[in-house]
Enzyme design. Structure first.
Site, PDB file in Angstrom:
ATOM      1  CB  SER A  44      20.016 -97.039 -33.556  1.00 37.75           C
ATOM      2  OG  SER A  44      20.420 -96.782 -32.764  1.00 37.75           O
ATOM      3  CG  ASP A  82      19.017-103.946 -30.864  1.00 38.78           C
ATOM      4  OD1 ASP A  82      18.031-105.068 -30.924  1.00 38.78           O
ATOM      5  OD2 ASP A  82      19.110-102.409 -31.203  1.00 38.78           O
ATOM      6  CE  LYS A 112      15.292-102.862 -30.381  1.00 38.48           C
ATOM      7  NZ  LYS A 112      15.318-104.109 -31.594  1.00 38.48           N
ATOM      8  CD  GLU A 181      11.968 -99.548 -36.271  1.00 40.15           C
ATOM      9  OE1 GLU A 181      12.658 -99.986 -35.600  1.00 40.15           O
ATOM     10  OE2 GLU A 181      12.708 -98.351 -37.181  1.00 40.15           O
TER      11      GLU A 181
HETATM   12  O1  KIV Z   1      18.357 -99.862 -32.496  1.00 37.60           O
HETATM   13  C1  KIV Z   1      17.434 -98.727 -31.827  1.00 37.60           C
HETATM   14  O2  KIV Z   1      17.285 -98.227 -31.256  1.00 37.60           O
HETATM   15  C2  KIV Z   1      16.166 -99.700 -31.886  1.00 37.60           C
HETATM   16  C3  KIV Z   1      14.982 -99.199 -31.582  1.00 37.60           C
HETATM   17  C4  KIV Z   1      15.189 -97.042 -32.447  1.00 37.60           C
HETATM   18  C5  KIV Z   1      13.779 -99.271 -30.824  1.00 37.60           C
HETATM   19  O3  KIV Z   1      15.933-100.801 -31.996  1.00 37.60           O
END
Ligand code: KIV
Length: 284
Positions: A44, A82, A112, A181
């Site tokens: 994000s 991520d 993630k 989500e």
């Molecule tokens: O990229 C991110 O911040 C996310 C969260 C909102 C779960 O994937």
């Protein structure tokens, strides 16, 4: 230090898990010292740090850069990074190489990955490489071009069945938790009850085992964030605007800096300066 076992144990003990994103050292420090369980360096950052319209432009190098600086501030929370778009849409070997880079270069505790059943084999291989994996299903922002918009998922019988199946496959693949989500609360409740691993919701209702929000959104730092599911715990953008406007005013009318906010040469040098330069040294 919160470990993967602590996170799994929380579900068994019916204890809620609290997660939050961070993208830099001081945010990591603050979030960690407040007692957040999981700090997520989310892609994000493409939107809230880089100002892009989606997360697709974020690179592996950028994730590593941000994760490294967050790590400096995070001492106790479990740190997850991520996998950005493109970093795992390749061979399993190259994906594992990317995951290993993240762990080695940033000191993160896990990664993630977005996607459900179709990531089963890949996630198994990442977990086999001793890397904890958090799954992510529902609205997966990296699939925005396929979904055609940021929409709630699970609004048809077929999609509900797909989401439940995705969650089961992610657990089987070895994920230690799954982000849900924008999933209707009824569906996330079913998934949460079916799984032994914790679900972490964002816009997915109260029955998940934990919650995650984007730091800039939940503190009202991001003035553009306005989602039905978002609760704002502060209004930082207004506070920041107020502070900056006061600073401009004070500098312009000469109120800042004051004498007490300045340094002095001291008594001895003052008389020397007065003798030599006279009135110029007086504070008027
Ligand atoms: O990229 C991110 O911040 C996310 C969260 C909102 C779960 O994937």
């Amino acid at each position: 230090m919160i470990t993967i076992n602590d996170i799994k144990k929380k579900k068994k003990n019916n204890e809620r898990i609290v997660a939050l994103t961070a993208y830099d050292y001081l945010t990591g420090y603050l979030v960690d010292s407040c007692g957040i369980d999981i700090v997520l360096v989310g892609d994000s950052l493409g939107m809230v740090i880089k100002g892009e319209n989606d997360t697709l432009n974020v690179t592996l190098e950028e994730m590593i850069y941000h994760a490294k600086i967050v790590r400096k501030g995070v001492k106790n929370s479990f740190l997850v990074v991520d996998l950005p778009f493109g970093s795992f849409h390749i061979t399993a070997e190259d994906t594992i190489r990317n995951c290993i880079r993240i762990i080695k270069e940033t000191g993160a505790n896990g990664v993630k990955i977005e996607g459900g059943k179709k990531r089963y084999e890949l996630i198994k291989k990442i977990v086999d490489s001793e890397i904890p994996v958090m799954g992510h299903i529902g609205l997966t922002p990296q699939s925005i071009n396929v979904f055609g918009g940021y929409r709630v998922q699970g609004k048809s019988e077929k999609r509900i069945e797909e989401l439940i199946e995705d969650a089961i496959f992610l657990e089987r693949a070895g994920c230690f938790s799954i982000v849900l989500e924008l999933v209707p609360w009824e569906v996330s409740k079913i998934i949460t009850e079916k799984l032994n691993i914790p679900t972490i919701g964002i816009g997915s209702g109260p029955f998940c085992d934990g919650q995650v929000l984007v730091f800039h959104d939940m503190l009202g730092f991001n003035p553009f964030a306005d989602f039905k599911f978002l609760r704002k715990y502060a209004n930082l953008s207004q506070e920041i605007e107020k502070g900056i406007k006061n600073y401009i005013k004070d500098v312009k009318n000469g109120d800042y800096p004051s004498e007490s906010e300045s340094f002095t040469v001291g008594k001895k040098l003052k008389s020397f300066l007065e003798e030599k330069y006279g009135d110029n040294t007086k504070n008027k």
